[in-house]
Write a protein that holds these residues in place. Structure first.
Motif, PDB file in Angstrom:
ATOM      1  N   GLY A  24       0.821  -1.194   0.000  1.00  0.00           N
ATOM      2  CA  GLY A  24       0.000   0.000   0.000  1.00  0.00           C
ATOM      3  C   GLY A  24       0.859   1.249   0.000  1.00  0.00           C
ATOM      4  O   GLY A  24       1.833   1.333   0.756  1.00  0.00           O
ATOM      5  N   VAL A  25       0.509   2.207  -0.833  1.00  0.00           N
ATOM      6  CA  VAL A  25       1.260   3.454  -0.936  1.00  0.00           C
ATOM      7  C   VAL A  25       0.513   4.592  -0.252  1.00  0.00           C
ATOM      8  O   VAL A  25       1.055   5.266   0.625  1.00  0.00           O
ATOM      9  N   SER A  26      -0.741   4.779  -0.656  1.00  0.00           N
ATOM     10  CA  SER A  26      -1.514   5.870  -0.081  1.00  0.00           C
ATOM     11  C   SER A  26      -2.986   5.667  -0.404  1.00  0.00           C
ATOM     12  O   SER A  26      -3.318   5.004  -1.390  1.00  0.00           O
ATOM     13  N   CYS A  27      -3.848   6.219   0.421  1.00  0.00           N
ATOM     14  CA  CYS A  27      -5.281   6.198   0.124  1.00  0.00           C
ATOM     15  C   CYS A  27      -5.889   7.532   0.530  1.00  0.00           C
ATOM     16  O   CYS A  27      -5.314   8.286   1.331  1.00  0.00           O
ATOM     17  N   ILE A  28      -7.062   7.799  -0.041  1.00  0.00           N
ATOM     18  CA  ILE A  28      -7.732   9.067   0.191  1.00  0.00           C
ATOM     19  C   ILE A  28      -9.221   8.799   0.377  1.00  0.00           C
ATOM     20  O   ILE A  28      -9.812   7.979  -0.319  1.00  0.00           O
ATOM     21  N   ASP A  29      -9.822   9.488   1.346  1.00  0.00           N
ATOM     22  CA  ASP A  29     -11.216   9.233   1.628  1.00  0.00           C
ATOM     23  C   ASP A  29     -12.116   9.829   0.544  1.00  0.00           C
ATOM     24  O   ASP A  29     -11.646  10.465  -0.395  1.00  0.00           O
ATOM     25  N   ARG A  30     -13.412   9.598   0.688  1.00  0.00           N
ATOM     26  CA  ARG A  30     -14.339   9.945  -0.373  1.00  0.00           C
ATOM     27  C   ARG A  30     -14.315  11.429  -0.723  1.00  0.00           C
ATOM     28  O   ARG A  30     -14.369  11.807  -1.884  1.00  0.00           O
TER      29      ARG A  30
END
Length: 125
Positions: free
Chosen positions: A47-53
């Motif tokens: 996993g690198v990065s995630c962003i919420d809705r």
């Protein structure tokens, strides 16, 4: 039909920058968390990065924190990964993925149901 298409991968020298794009179609983009993952040859998906809705909250892996920035444009159904100060260890195939949730909750790739085909990033002199 839900579809994610990544683009922007390339060969770049160490210290260089790239911006990856993820184009979404076939679903309501702004009800999904978007994540970026990568897989180097012979290694597990990371996993690198995630962003919420809404784009107001992100989670970023320690290995790329301060160098990579995730963003999204819900009006255009697009997500991005800006990668600066690239290192050879950043080499791999980069995937965007979608998870139906309001918040990231971490970078567990098993929680993401929808995936793009990937774009290759090679960092080498």
């Amino acid at each position: 039909q839900l579809q994610l298409v990544e683009s922007g991968g390339a060969l770049v020298q160490p210290g260089g920058s790239l911006r990856l794009s993820c184009a979404a179609s076939g679903f309501t983009f702004d009800v999904y968390v978007i994540g970026w993952f990568r897989q180097a040859p012979g290694k597990e998906r990371e996993g690198v990065s995630c962003i919420d809705r809404g784009g107001g909250s992100t989670v970023t892996a320690a290995s790329v924190k301060g160098r990579f920035t995730i963003s999204r444009d819900n009006a255009r159904d697009m997500a991005y990964l800006q990668m600066n100060s690239l290192k050879p260890e950043d080499t791999g195939i980069y995937y965007c993925a979608a998870m139906r949730s309001s918040v990231c909750g971490g970078l567990d790739y098993l929680k993401y149901a929808y995936w793009g085909q990937g774009t290759r990033v090679t960092v080498s002199s």
